[in-house]
Motif scaffolding. Sequence first.
Motif, PDB file in Angstrom:
ATOM      1  N   GLY A   1      18.694  17.546  -0.837  1.00  0.00           N
ATOM      2  CA  GLY A   1      18.448  16.158  -1.198  1.00  0.00           C
ATOM      3  C   GLY A   1      19.626  15.257  -0.851  1.00  0.00           C
ATOM      4  N   PHE A   2      19.322  14.070  -0.380  1.00  0.00           N
ATOM      5  CA  PHE A   2      20.359  13.087  -0.056  1.00  0.00           C
ATOM      6  C   PHE A   2      19.744  11.699  -0.138  1.00  0.00           C
ATOM      7  CE2 PHE A   2      18.029  13.609   3.814  1.00  0.00           C
ATOM      8  CZ  PHE A   2      18.170  12.444   4.542  1.00  0.00           C
ATOM      9  N   PHE A   3      20.596  10.697  -0.197  1.00  0.00           N
ATOM     10  CA  PHE A   3      20.134   9.323  -0.250  1.00  0.00           C
ATOM     11  C   PHE A   3      19.903   8.832   1.180  1.00  0.00           C
ATOM     12  CE2 PHE A   3      22.508   9.548  -4.325  1.00  0.00           C
ATOM     13  CZ  PHE A   3      21.456   9.225  -5.181  1.00  0.00           C
ATOM     14  N   TYR A   4      18.631   8.650   1.539  1.00  0.00           N
ATOM     15  CA  TYR A   4      18.245   8.240   2.887  1.00  0.00           C
ATOM     16  C   TYR A   4      18.020   6.730   2.871  1.00  0.00           C
ATOM     17  CZ  TYR A   4      15.505   8.160   7.247  1.00  0.00           C
ATOM     18  OH  TYR A   4      15.035   7.890   8.514  1.00  0.00           O
ATOM     19  N   PRO A   5      18.876   5.956   3.533  1.00  0.00           N
ATOM     20  CA  PRO A   5      18.790   4.495   3.427  1.00  0.00           C
ATOM     21  C   PRO A   5      17.423   3.923   3.783  1.00  0.00           C
ATOM     22  CG  PRO A   5      20.832   5.146   4.504  1.00  0.00           C
ATOM     23  CD  PRO A   5      20.020   6.387   4.363  1.00  0.00           C
ATOM     24  N   THR A   6      16.776   4.440   4.843  1.00  0.00           N
ATOM     25  CA  THR A   6      15.461   3.928   5.224  1.00  0.00           C
ATOM     26  C   THR A   6      14.454   4.121   4.092  1.00  0.00           C
ATOM     27  OG1 THR A   6      15.824   4.301   7.593  1.00  0.00           O
ATOM     28  CG2 THR A   6      13.545   4.200   6.844  1.00  0.00           C
ATOM     29  N   GLN A   7      14.455   5.292   3.490  1.00  0.00           N
ATOM     30  CA  GLN A   7      13.505   5.595   2.415  1.00  0.00           C
ATOM     31  C   GLN A   7      13.777   4.731   1.186  1.00  0.00           C
ATOM     32  OE1 GLN A   7      13.545   9.425   0.006  1.00  0.00           O
ATOM     33  NE2 GLN A   7      11.931   9.884   1.494  1.00  0.00           N
ATOM     34  N   ILE A   8      15.048   4.538   0.862  1.00  0.00           N
ATOM     35  CA  ILE A   8      15.411   3.710  -0.298  1.00  0.00           C
ATOM     36  C   ILE A   8      14.978   2.268  -0.072  1.00  0.00           C
ATOM     37  CG2 ILE A   8      17.381   2.757  -1.569  1.00  0.00           C
ATOM     38  CD1 ILE A   8      18.728   5.536  -1.140  1.00  0.00           C
ATOM     39  N   ALA A   9      15.202   1.760   1.137  1.00  0.00           N
ATOM     40  CA  ALA A   9      14.778   0.398   1.443  1.00  0.00           C
ATOM     41  C   ALA A   9      13.261   0.274   1.383  1.00  0.00           C
ATOM     42  CB  ALA A   9      15.297  -0.015   2.815  1.00  0.00           C
ATOM     43  N   GLN A  10      12.519   1.267   1.893  1.00  0.00           N
ATOM     44  CA  GLN A  10      11.065   1.230   1.815  1.00  0.00           C
ATOM     45  C   GLN A  10      10.591   1.259   0.362  1.00  0.00           C
ATOM     46  OE1 GLN A  10       9.577   4.403   4.335  1.00  0.00           O
ATOM     47  NE2 GLN A  10       9.739   3.147   6.180  1.00  0.00           N
TER      48      GLN A  10
ATOM     49  N   ASN B   1       0.818  -1.223   0.000  1.00  0.00           N
ATOM     50  CA  ASN B   1       0.000   0.000   0.000  1.00  0.00           C
ATOM     51  C   ASN B   1       0.847   1.267   0.000  1.00  0.00           C
ATOM     52  OD1 ASN B   1      -2.574  -1.463   0.360  1.00  0.00           O
ATOM     53  ND2 ASN B   1      -1.749  -1.984   2.367  1.00  0.00           N
ATOM     54  N   TYR B   2       2.173   1.114   0.064  1.00  0.00           N
ATOM     55  CA  TYR B   2       3.060   2.278   0.102  1.00  0.00           C
ATOM     56  C   TYR B   2       3.366   2.774  -1.311  1.00  0.00           C
ATOM     57  CZ  TYR B   2       4.364   2.049   5.091  1.00  0.00           C
ATOM     58  OH  TYR B   2       4.363   2.083   6.462  1.00  0.00           O
ATOM     59  N   ASN B   3       3.444   4.092  -1.461  1.00  0.00           N
ATOM     60  CA  ASN B   3       3.885   4.721  -2.709  1.00  0.00           C
ATOM     61  C   ASN B   3       4.946   5.747  -2.348  1.00  0.00           C
ATOM     62  OD1 ASN B   3       2.077   3.568  -4.865  1.00  0.00           O
ATOM     63  ND2 ASN B   3       0.534   4.331  -3.438  1.00  0.00           N
ATOM     64  N   VAL B   4       6.154   5.254  -2.123  1.00  0.00           N
ATOM     65  CA  VAL B   4       7.219   6.097  -1.592  1.00  0.00           C
ATOM     66  C   VAL B   4       7.524   7.269  -2.516  1.00  0.00           C
ATOM     67  CG1 VAL B   4       9.673   6.140  -0.935  1.00  0.00           C
ATOM     68  CG2 VAL B   4       8.228   4.189  -0.291  1.00  0.00           C
ATOM     69  N   GLU B   5       7.577   7.021  -3.829  1.00  0.00           N
ATOM     70  CA  GLU B   5       8.048   8.054  -4.745  1.00  0.00           C
ATOM     71  C   GLU B   5       7.108   9.240  -4.870  1.00  0.00           C
ATOM     72  OE1 GLU B   5       7.671   4.342  -7.337  1.00  0.00           O
ATOM     73  OE2 GLU B   5       7.474   4.746  -5.195  1.00  0.00           O
ATOM     74  N   VAL B   6       5.835   9.094  -4.492  1.00  0.00           N
ATOM     75  CA  VAL B   6       4.908  10.223  -4.626  1.00  0.00           C
ATOM     76  C   VAL B   6       4.977  11.167  -3.426  1.00  0.00           C
ATOM     77  CG1 VAL B   6       3.352   8.784  -5.991  1.00  0.00           C
ATOM     78  CG2 VAL B   6       2.904   9.101  -3.556  1.00  0.00           C
TER      79      VAL B   6
ATOM     80  N   GLY C   1      18.368   9.527 -11.692  1.00  0.00           N
ATOM     81  CA  GLY C   1      18.551   8.935 -13.011  1.00  0.00           C
ATOM     82  C   GLY C   1      19.747   8.012 -13.085  1.00  0.00           C
ATOM     83  N   ILE C   2      20.667   8.141 -12.150  1.00  0.00           N
ATOM     84  CA  ILE C   2      21.865   7.297 -12.135  1.00  0.00           C
ATOM     85  C   ILE C   2      21.638   6.056 -11.283  1.00  0.00           C
ATOM     86  CG2 ILE C   2      24.309   7.180 -11.491  1.00  0.00           C
ATOM     87  CD1 ILE C   2      24.475  10.187 -12.033  1.00  0.00           C
ATOM     88  N   GLU C   3      21.130   6.257 -10.063  1.00  0.00           N
ATOM     89  CA  GLU C   3      20.978   5.146  -9.117  1.00  0.00           C
ATOM     90  C   GLU C   3      19.620   4.446  -9.229  1.00  0.00           C
ATOM     91  OE1 GLU C   3      23.446   4.228  -7.441  1.00  0.00           O
ATOM     92  OE2 GLU C   3      24.779   5.958  -7.251  1.00  0.00           O
ATOM     93  N   GLY C   4      18.602   5.169  -9.711  1.00  0.00           N
ATOM     94  CA  GLY C   4      17.278   4.567  -9.816  1.00  0.00           C
ATOM     95  C   GLY C   4      16.550   4.451  -8.494  1.00  0.00           C
ATOM     96  N   VAL C   5      16.972   5.237  -7.484  1.00  0.00           N
ATOM     97  CA  VAL C   5      16.352   5.195  -6.157  1.00  0.00           C
ATOM     98  C   VAL C   5      15.977   6.614  -5.733  1.00  0.00           C
ATOM     99  CG1 VAL C   5      17.598   3.107  -5.476  1.00  0.00           C
ATOM    100  CG2 VAL C   5      18.605   5.361  -4.988  1.00  0.00           C
ATOM    101  N   PRO C   6      15.068   6.751  -4.745  1.00  0.00           N
ATOM    102  CA  PRO C   6      14.615   8.086  -4.355  1.00  0.00           C
ATOM    103  C   PRO C   6      15.684   8.921  -3.682  1.00  0.00           C
ATOM    104  CG  PRO C   6      13.642   6.408  -2.924  1.00  0.00           C
ATOM    105  CD  PRO C   6      14.323   5.690  -4.041  1.00  0.00           C
ATOM    106  N   VAL C   7      15.578  10.225  -3.874  1.00  0.00           N
ATOM    107  CA  VAL C   7      16.421  11.215  -3.206  1.00  0.00           C
ATOM    108  C   VAL C   7      15.530  11.972  -2.239  1.00  0.00           C
ATOM    109  CG1 VAL C   7      17.879  13.244  -3.517  1.00  0.00           C
ATOM    110  CG2 VAL C   7      17.944  11.391  -5.203  1.00  0.00           C
ATOM    111  N   SER C   8      15.915  12.011  -0.967  1.00  0.00           N
ATOM    112  CA  SER C   8      15.069  12.561   0.084  1.00  0.00           C
ATOM    113  C   SER C   8      15.408  14.009   0.393  1.00  0.00           C
ATOM    114  CB  SER C   8      15.225  11.725   1.362  1.00  0.00           C
ATOM    115  OG  SER C   8      14.451  12.276   2.414  1.00  0.00           O
ATOM    116  N   THR C   9      14.378  14.771   0.744  1.00  0.00           N
ATOM    117  CA  THR C   9      14.572  16.133   1.267  1.00  0.00           C
ATOM    118  C   THR C   9      14.062  16.211   2.704  1.00  0.00           C
ATOM    119  OG1 THR C   9      12.437  16.812   0.349  1.00  0.00           O
ATOM    120  CG2 THR C   9      14.393  17.207  -1.004  1.00  0.00           C
ATOM    121  N   GLN C  10      13.971  15.058   3.371  1.00  0.00           N
ATOM    122  CA  GLN C  10      13.338  15.006   4.682  1.00  0.00           C
ATOM    123  C   GLN C  10      14.005  15.925   5.703  1.00  0.00           C
ATOM    124  OE1 GLN C  10      12.123  11.112   5.609  1.00  0.00           O
ATOM    125  NE2 GLN C  10      11.436  11.566   7.662  1.00  0.00           N
TER     126      GLN C  10
END
Length: 496
Positions: free
Chosen positions: A90-99, A62-67, A76-85
């Motif tokens: 923006g940075f690569f947040y491991p918890t968000q990427i795993a989710q 039921n999760y839609n992390v990217e929205v 575009g390089i890694e194919g994973v979300p970049v967080s502004t939390q």
Amino acid sequence: MCRRDHDEVYMPFSFIHKYFEVYGKISSSDSTDKFEWSHSYSKVYHPKKKYDPHGTFTTFENYNVEVRDRVKCISGIEGVPVSTQWEPKGFFYPTQIAQFGLAHYSKNLTEPEPRVKVIDDGDKNLENWIVSKDASISREFDTELKSNIIRFTTTEHPSSQVWCKVNISQDFVLSLDVRLKPNSSLTVVLQNKDKKETVYLHYVTSTQLIYTLDEHIYYGIGIEYKWRRLTRDLIIDMQKGWALLDKPKRKSPRNKFRISSIIFSGNGSAANIRVSTSEHMAHFFAAARWLVSTQRARGGWPVKARRRVAARVPDLKAGWHSAMSQGHGISVLARAYHRSKDASYLRAAQRALHLLDVPSTAGGVKAMWMDKYVWYEEYPTKPPLFVLNGFIYTLLGLYDLHVIEGENSISLAKKMFDDGMISLKTLLPIFDTGSGSFYDLRHITLGVSPNLARWDYHATHVNQLYLLAGLDSDPILINTAKRWEGYMQGRRAAHN
């Protein structure tokens, strides 16, 4: 304003809502207006079967992390979300990427097979590419990809292109193998079917994350001249570009747009071009590969953003670790190993255990309650906070790894899981407010006001406990889950 009717006094619901934190709305059914009342805005999911580490991760289908607003874009390089939390740049947040990975893995198991439209596979489906006079295209077999490819060359003139005209609606996940030389690009043109509006998504040879110029949105896909599999949700890419243009509230339903053309410029090659409803496993393995490639020597994924957690405790400086990141990462890697049998995923999951056994004071994430009960800290502050939901997610990661390794094995993951379950069952009553749950135990460790779990976190606690109750028969788990679910329905603990 209140109104009296005999012995009854009527108050505005806006006052009741704020005072008691309850919820309600007027809905119409059979031409009758009804007032729907609820104590919680969140939902409890009762597991239909025992939790399986090979299957969906809790309720993440039921999760839609990217929205999420706090996701700047998908790299575009890694194919994973970049967080502004906690960091606007923006940075690569491991918890968000795993989710992100766990959500797509779960969706892959619960959603129907996607529709797939093959545009050009170099074999059975050959697109009629339009080539400008000063451009060229050829087809040849590539030994690295082991498939037929398109090789294209254009000049620097803006009109010099190799392109194809398409008309694809509803399905917007583009996948292709692409290899671009410097100053080359792939452009996808989206058109709004109702309005005369055109959006250009450019995937360019650059390391810049994302930038925009009017209706043109640019994503850097790297500068190395090598084959890469590019998988992009075009609607998400458009939405994130609009957010940069201060148009975050613009609606972009998928049925309002269509893909009108695909354009190559510069010098490069492409192959296996298709558009589909979804590419969940491609997104999942992007997250898994990121976890393997960025894991540090001690097995951790540092959070590269400063985090202020609570008053009276020092901020967590960039580079801190989170037990929740470790646990979620293990859950991703265990599933990646299960699906691929690539031992590098299993080794990375096993390395991730190390920091769970390193005290927070030494750069790890382990805290102790009363010097007896271990706790894996989502936020390793000094003194510890004992965050509940992050701890349980870490336990699930440990369980996932143990099962994937082999349930009959005697493993470090199993010992850590068992130790954590003893702690959870011992401390669980302390998290009970009598009408809800505490997010953490800062009111005890810091002597400050309690940090009550808002309803969505409380529902997460309930969902987690129901899931664990299927793994452990100790009645405290199922009894607490039922009592806490009752709090969401207006029940309260007895008073003297």
